[in-house]
Motif scaffolding. Sequence first.
Motif, PDB file in Angstrom:
ATOM      1  N   GLY A  22       0.828  -1.205   0.000  1.00  0.00           N
ATOM      2  CA  GLY A  22       0.000   0.000   0.000  1.00  0.00           C
ATOM      3  C   GLY A  22       0.856   1.246   0.000  1.00  0.00           C
ATOM      4  O   GLY A  22       2.036   1.215  -0.337  1.00  0.00           O
ATOM      5  N   THR A  23       0.251   2.359   0.400  1.00  0.00           N
ATOM      6  CA  THR A  23       0.965   3.631   0.400  1.00  0.00           C
ATOM      7  C   THR A  23       2.029   3.628   1.488  1.00  0.00           C
ATOM      8  O   THR A  23       1.957   2.857   2.449  1.00  0.00           O
ATOM      9  N   ARG A  24       2.990   4.513   1.331  1.00  0.00           N
ATOM     10  CA  ARG A  24       4.060   4.618   2.322  1.00  0.00           C
ATOM     11  C   ARG A  24       3.475   4.966   3.693  1.00  0.00           C
ATOM     12  O   ARG A  24       3.899   4.423   4.712  1.00  0.00           O
ATOM     13  N   GLY A  25       2.502   5.846   3.736  1.00  0.00           N
ATOM     14  CA  GLY A  25       1.880   6.230   5.005  1.00  0.00           C
ATOM     15  C   GLY A  25       1.216   5.056   5.705  1.00  0.00           C
ATOM     16  O   GLY A  25       1.351   4.885   6.921  1.00  0.00           O
ATOM     17  N   SER A  26       0.509   4.223   4.948  1.00  0.00           N
ATOM     18  CA  SER A  26      -0.154   3.068   5.558  1.00  0.00           C
ATOM     19  C   SER A  26       0.861   2.023   6.022  1.00  0.00           C
ATOM     20  O   SER A  26       0.688   1.394   7.067  1.00  0.00           O
ATOM     21  N   VAL A  27       1.951   1.853   5.261  1.00  0.00           N
ATOM     22  CA  VAL A  27       3.012   0.928   5.668  1.00  0.00           C
ATOM     23  C   VAL A  27       3.661   1.434   6.951  1.00  0.00           C
ATOM     24  O   VAL A  27       3.880   0.660   7.905  1.00  0.00           O
ATOM     25  N   ASP A  28       3.993   2.735   7.006  1.00  0.00           N
ATOM     26  CA  ASP A  28       4.591   3.309   8.213  1.00  0.00           C
ATOM     27  C   ASP A  28       3.687   3.115   9.427  1.00  0.00           C
ATOM     28  O   ASP A  28       4.154   2.769  10.517  1.00  0.00           O
ATOM     29  N   MET A  29       2.388   3.320   9.242  1.00  0.00           N
ATOM     30  CA  MET A  29       1.446   3.181  10.341  1.00  0.00           C
ATOM     31  C   MET A  29       1.380   1.727  10.821  1.00  0.00           C
ATOM     32  O   MET A  29       1.379   1.454  12.021  1.00  0.00           O
ATOM     33  N   ALA A  30       1.356   0.783   9.879  1.00  0.00           N
ATOM     34  CA  ALA A  30       1.304  -0.640  10.240  1.00  0.00           C
ATOM     35  C   ALA A  30       2.573  -1.049  10.985  1.00  0.00           C
ATOM     36  O   ALA A  30       2.501  -1.756  11.999  1.00  0.00           O
ATOM     37  N   LEU A  31       3.730  -0.588  10.508  1.00  0.00           N
ATOM     38  CA  LEU A  31       4.989  -0.926  11.191  1.00  0.00           C
ATOM     39  C   LEU A  31       5.035  -0.309  12.579  1.00  0.00           C
ATOM     40  O   LEU A  31       5.498  -0.936  13.533  1.00  0.00           O
ATOM     41  N   SER A  32       4.539   0.903  12.711  1.00  0.00           N
ATOM     42  CA  SER A  32       4.489   1.567  14.011  1.00  0.00           C
ATOM     43  C   SER A  32       3.619   0.776  14.991  1.00  0.00           C
ATOM     44  O   SER A  32       3.997   0.572  16.150  1.00  0.00           O
ATOM     45  N   ARG A  33       2.478   0.311  14.513  1.00  0.00           N
ATOM     46  CA  ARG A  33       1.597  -0.490  15.380  1.00  0.00           C
ATOM     47  C   ARG A  33       2.259  -1.797  15.790  1.00  0.00           C
ATOM     48  O   ARG A  33       2.157  -2.228  16.939  1.00  0.00           O
ATOM     49  N   LEU A  34       2.914  -2.457  14.845  1.00  0.00           N
ATOM     50  CA  LEU A  34       3.593  -3.717  15.151  1.00  0.00           C
ATOM     51  C   LEU A  34       4.725  -3.501  16.153  1.00  0.00           C
ATOM     52  O   LEU A  34       4.955  -4.329  17.042  1.00  0.00           O
ATOM     53  N   ALA A  35       5.436  -2.367  16.022  1.00  0.00           N
ATOM     54  CA  ALA A  35       6.514  -2.059  16.969  1.00  0.00           C
ATOM     55  C   ALA A  35       5.946  -1.765  18.358  1.00  0.00           C
ATOM     56  O   ALA A  35       6.485  -2.225  19.372  1.00  0.00           O
ATOM     57  N   THR A  36       4.852  -1.017  18.410  1.00  0.00           N
ATOM     58  CA  THR A  36       4.211  -0.710  19.692  1.00  0.00           C
ATOM     59  C   THR A  36       3.708  -1.985  20.364  1.00  0.00           C
ATOM     60  O   THR A  36       3.821  -2.143  21.584  1.00  0.00           O
ATOM     61  N   ALA A  37       3.213  -2.927  19.579  1.00  0.00           N
ATOM     62  CA  ALA A  37       2.712  -4.197  20.122  1.00  0.00           C
ATOM     63  C   ALA A  37       3.847  -5.133  20.540  1.00  0.00           C
ATOM     64  O   ALA A  37       3.612  -6.131  21.209  1.00  0.00           O
ATOM     65  N   GLY A  38       5.087  -4.808  20.119  1.00  0.00           N
ATOM     66  CA  GLY A  38       6.228  -5.639  20.478  1.00  0.00           C
ATOM     67  C   GLY A  38       6.483  -6.787  19.523  1.00  0.00           C
ATOM     68  O   GLY A  38       7.324  -7.648  19.790  1.00  0.00           O
TER      69      GLY A  38
END
Length: 194
Positions: A22-38
Amino acid sequence: MKRVRGKGRGWVFTPKSFVDFGTRGSVDMALSRLATAGDIRRIGRGLYDYPRQHDKLGALSPDPANVAKALSTQSGDKLAPSGAAAANRLGLSTQVPARASYATTGRTRVRQAGGRSLTLKHSRAPVLDNAPDSVNAVLQALAHLGKDNIDSDKIRHFAARLDDRDMRMLAQARAEMPGWMGDLVLKIGAARNG
């Protein structure tokens, strides 16, 4: 996470690894969520890893080579072991570089990632695309040692480390090398054949 798990523990990556999602923004958001979740770990600006785990120590530091590879993908620069590391790997030097250091076609810079400092130094020798590590290691070691420090023993040593495919790649890349380095490649080829 399916792609991350598929690459295995120790994989270091950038958002570019997921541009097809998807878009760079959506990828960044998904990675951020995965990092926050550990599930993954953010180890630097635009850098993540799927950390290797140790029974007692927990998450281990990322491998500097994997970090360097991800940085290369991020910037689009080519990468090879530094001259000192290449000389050590080829058995031409007993000195082991204290810091993880790599030769790059990009600008010289130091990056912090995963609690480690990684030096990317602009290479005077070419860094060849799609070449085996042995070929780029020879080029970086030649540049590190310098033309006045390479005798017939070192030429034979280089020749013993290369196969026919490696020599063809080096011969094809002579136009990209300084003249003295191209001359040494011819001597290495002659030592292999005779």
